[in-house]
Design a protein around this motif. Structure first.
Motif, PDB file in Angstrom:
ATOM      1  N   ASP A  75      -0.997  -8.393  -9.182  1.00 35.05           N
ATOM      2  CA  ASP A  75      -0.828  -6.975  -9.509  1.00 35.05           C
ATOM      3  C   ASP A  75      -2.073  -6.437 -10.216  1.00 35.05           C
ATOM      4  O   ASP A  75      -2.351  -5.248 -10.186  1.00 35.05           O
ATOM      5  CB  ASP A  75       0.416  -6.817 -10.393  1.00 35.05           C
ATOM      6  CG  ASP A  75       0.863  -5.360 -10.514  1.00 35.05           C
ATOM      7  OD1 ASP A  75       0.664  -4.595  -9.551  1.00 35.05           O
ATOM      8  OD2 ASP A  75       1.395  -4.992 -11.576  1.00 35.05           O
ATOM      9  N   ARG A  94      -3.973  -6.385  -4.265  1.00 40.16           N
ATOM     10  CA  ARG A  94      -3.165  -5.603  -5.198  1.00 40.16           C
ATOM     11  C   ARG A  94      -2.271  -4.625  -4.441  1.00 40.16           C
ATOM     12  O   ARG A  94      -1.093  -4.455  -4.785  1.00 40.16           O
ATOM     13  CB  ARG A  94      -4.112  -4.832  -6.117  1.00 40.16           C
ATOM     14  CG  ARG A  94      -3.390  -4.020  -7.114  1.00 40.16           C
ATOM     15  CD  ARG A  94      -4.385  -3.295  -8.017  1.00 40.16           C
ATOM     16  NE  ARG A  94      -3.749  -2.989  -9.271  1.00 40.16           N
ATOM     17  CZ  ARG A  94      -4.401  -2.603 -10.348  1.00 40.16           C
ATOM     18  NH1 ARG A  94      -5.695  -2.485 -10.340  1.00 40.16           N
ATOM     19  NH2 ARG A  94      -3.743  -2.326 -11.451  1.00 40.16           N
ATOM     20  N   GLN A  98       2.268  -4.760  -4.012  1.00 43.23           N
ATOM     21  CA  GLN A  98       3.253  -3.746  -4.413  1.00 43.23           C
ATOM     22  C   GLN A  98       4.597  -3.965  -3.716  1.00 43.23           C
ATOM     23  O   GLN A  98       5.615  -3.399  -4.120  1.00 43.23           O
ATOM     24  CB  GLN A  98       2.718  -2.326  -4.169  1.00 43.23           C
ATOM     25  CG  GLN A  98       1.446  -2.022  -4.961  1.00 43.23           C
ATOM     26  CD  GLN A  98       1.552  -2.464  -6.414  1.00 43.23           C
ATOM     27  OE1 GLN A  98       2.436  -2.032  -7.144  1.00 43.23           O
ATOM     28  NE2 GLN A  98       0.643  -3.359  -6.836  1.00 43.23           N
ATOM     29  N   CYS A 101       5.769  -5.589  -6.709  1.00 47.58           N
ATOM     30  CA  CYS A 101       5.494  -4.999  -8.027  1.00 47.58           C
ATOM     31  C   CYS A 101       5.964  -3.567  -8.150  1.00 47.58           C
ATOM     32  O   CYS A 101       6.079  -3.043  -9.257  1.00 47.58           O
ATOM     33  CB  CYS A 101       4.015  -5.136  -8.351  1.00 47.58           C
ATOM     34  SG  CYS A 101       3.481  -6.882  -8.282  1.00 47.58           S
ATOM     35  N   SER A 102       6.245  -2.903  -7.018  1.00 49.45           N
ATOM     36  CA  SER A 102       6.842  -1.564  -7.050  1.00 49.45           C
ATOM     37  C   SER A 102       8.048  -1.542  -6.121  1.00 49.45           C
ATOM     38  O   SER A 102       7.919  -1.677  -4.904  1.00 49.45           O
ATOM     39  CB  SER A 102       5.836  -0.504  -6.597  1.00 49.45           C
ATOM     40  OG  SER A 102       6.526   0.702  -6.300  1.00 49.45           O
ATOM     41  N   PHE A 105       7.624   1.319  -3.641  1.00 47.34           N
ATOM     42  CA  PHE A 105       6.772   0.973  -2.497  1.00 47.34           C
ATOM     43  C   PHE A 105       7.548   0.081  -1.519  1.00 47.34           C
ATOM     44  O   PHE A 105       7.567   0.309  -0.311  1.00 47.34           O
ATOM     45  CB  PHE A 105       5.493   0.250  -2.947  1.00 47.34           C
ATOM     46  CG  PHE A 105       4.645  -0.170  -1.777  1.00 47.34           C
ATOM     47  CD1 PHE A 105       3.791   0.727  -1.170  1.00 47.34           C
ATOM     48  CD2 PHE A 105       4.761  -1.461  -1.244  1.00 47.34           C
ATOM     49  CE1 PHE A 105       3.039   0.346  -0.051  1.00 47.34           C
ATOM     50  CE2 PHE A 105       4.023  -1.837  -0.122  1.00 47.34           C
ATOM     51  CZ  PHE A 105       3.154  -0.932   0.464  1.00 47.34           C
TER      52      PHE A 105
END
Ligand code: AMP
Ligand code: GLY
Length: 425
Positions: A75, A94, A98, A101-102, A105
């Motif tokens: 990330d 990165r 996501q 991490c999102s 997304f």
């Protein structure tokens, strides 16, 4: 091949342990590692939050390949920094990270590419999220997910609208997860068993690494608060050929082609978590790394040139490597510190690891441990994973539980039922 593994948990101990079995590996380093890893490889200090420092370490040590354990460094763009300097690293960019991490997304990506997942709505404001809950399109029960990384606590499966509203207020107004809860996803609550699979991707191709089932709740029979994982078994008996085929065609391939169409490519581990609902399999989430404790039960079963496969995935050349899975069963039981999943106690002396490892078919992977003088002491929530391997789940469970019975530290907690769901398969 000289390999650097990033991370310090049981997953990384298992990666180092498995890579050491590979005749192609000449030297193995880990940063920052843990005392268990230090016994089988060289450990080096580094701040994983600083991609430039990690690159400097890999360059100073002239490593051929860096394998990323946790999602945090991805990330922060560690893979982008390595690739910009022409240095091989196994882990997605990165932007591709996501997917884990999102949540926003991840869910909108699945919607764009027709990947089966729970119905959802993205909410930028608390009043929108509360309206979505009260609208009743998604339940109750209804699921509220903080967009960003929240140490495994960002998902609330709310049984009532009041509970969902409280979760939304805590995340979006009180900011209990800081910026990670600035936006949320509200989604329908699915039901059915949860299974996971792991693939190794090189940007175009994906190779199957195995399947597993995790046990996320702290207590037996899936009761109590959620944790990072209290145990796992592999393979998942629910993952038959039809499900594997479905996952490849409807999930893994669309991830690869979807990212490519959006100008990204996916190189690294992809962890797909599925719920087998009455309406068919649905993706619960993606992780852009191996699971922990799933790695501890999947990696030992993988036969073949794993280091070469990792290198080929990192460099986009995963065409010819043949990996196979041993027909055995593995059960891994996590020993956690008192207080976990809240604030764990630390500094308790750990004994019995040699006796545990001496049980035939058992392995011990360390995580939250540290050295204090001559003693090994607890230093984290999940302290270690003890695995057992056998021809049947019954045999694997017996070995894991015989081995973990030899381990002791004050306040040690572990589940008694890891593998029971699979026992008769
Ligand atoms: P995660 O933090 O994304 O791994 O989610 C934690 C857990 O929440 C998952 O392992 C599921 O058990 C549960 N969960 C997430 N999404 C849903 C959903 N749509 N329906 C039911 N349970 C869910
Ligand atoms: N065991 C769950 C995870 O690694 O996310």
């Amino acid at each position: 091949m000289k390999i650097l593994v990033l991370g310090s948990g049981g997953r990384e101990h298992a990666l180092v342990w498995r890579l050491r079995q590979d005749p192609q590996v000449t030297e193995i380093l880990a940063a920052p590692g843990n005392p268990g890893i230090a016994a089988i490889g060289r450990t080096l200090a580094v701040d994983l939050d600083r991609p430039d420092d990690v690159l400097a370490l890999a360059e100073a040590e002239q490593v051929d390949l860096t394998v990323v354990g946790p999602e945090g460094p991805l990330d922060r763009g560690v893979a982008d920094v390595f690739r910009a300097h022409g240095r091989a690293i196994l882990g997605p960019s990165r932007a591709a990270a996501q997917l884990e991490c999102s949540k926003i997304f991840s869910k909108t990506f699945m919607a764009r590419h027709g990947i089966p997942t729970a119905r959802f709505v993205v909410c930028d404001r608390a009043d929108e999220a509360i309206a979505a809950v009260l609208g009743g399109h998604f339940g109750p029960p209804v699921v509220v997910k903080a967009d960003g990384l929240a140490a495994g606590k960002g998902v609330v499966v709310a049984q009532s609208t009041a509970e969902a509203e409280a979760a939304i207020r805590a995340m979006m107004l009180d900011r209990v997860f800081a910026d990670a809860g600035r936006r949320v996803v509200v989604e329908e609550c699915l039901t059915g068993p949860e299974v996971s699979c792991f693939v190794l991707a090189d940007g175009e191709r994906a190779v199957w690494l195995g399947t597993a089932q995790d046990h996320k709740r702290i207590w037996d029979d899936d009761r109590g608060p959620n944790t990072g994982g209290m145990g796992a078994f592999a393979p998942s008996p629910l993952f038959d050929d039809a499900l594997a085929d479905f996952t490849t065609r409807k999930v893994v391939e669309p991830v690869m082609t979807g990212l490519a169409a959006e100008g990204e490519s996916y190189r690294g581990f992809l962890y797909v978590s599925l719920m087998l609902t009455p309406d068919g399999p649905r993706v619960i989430e993606f992780n852009v790394r191996f699971g922990d404790p799933e790695a501890q039960v999947v990696l030992p079963l993988i036969e073949g040139p794993l280091a070469q496969a990792f290198f080929d995935a990192a460099t986009g050349t995963l065409a010819n490597v043949q990996l196979t899975l041993a027909p055995d069963r593995m059960v891994g039981v996590v020993a956690a510190a008192a207080g976990y999943p809240g604030k764990p106690a630390a500094g308790d002396v750990i004994t019995g690891l040699d006796a545990a490892a001496a049980v035939p078919g058992a392995l011990v992977f360390q995580a939250g441990t540290s050295r204090s003088g001559d003693n090994l002491v607890t230093a984290g929530g999940r302290v270690l994973t003890v695995t057992g391997r056998g021809a049947t789940f019954d045999a694997a469970m017996k070995k894991a539980y015989r081995a973990i019975a030899a381990v002791h530290f004050d306040g040690m907690q572990y589940r008694q039922d890891i593998g029971r769901k699979a026992k008769h398969t």
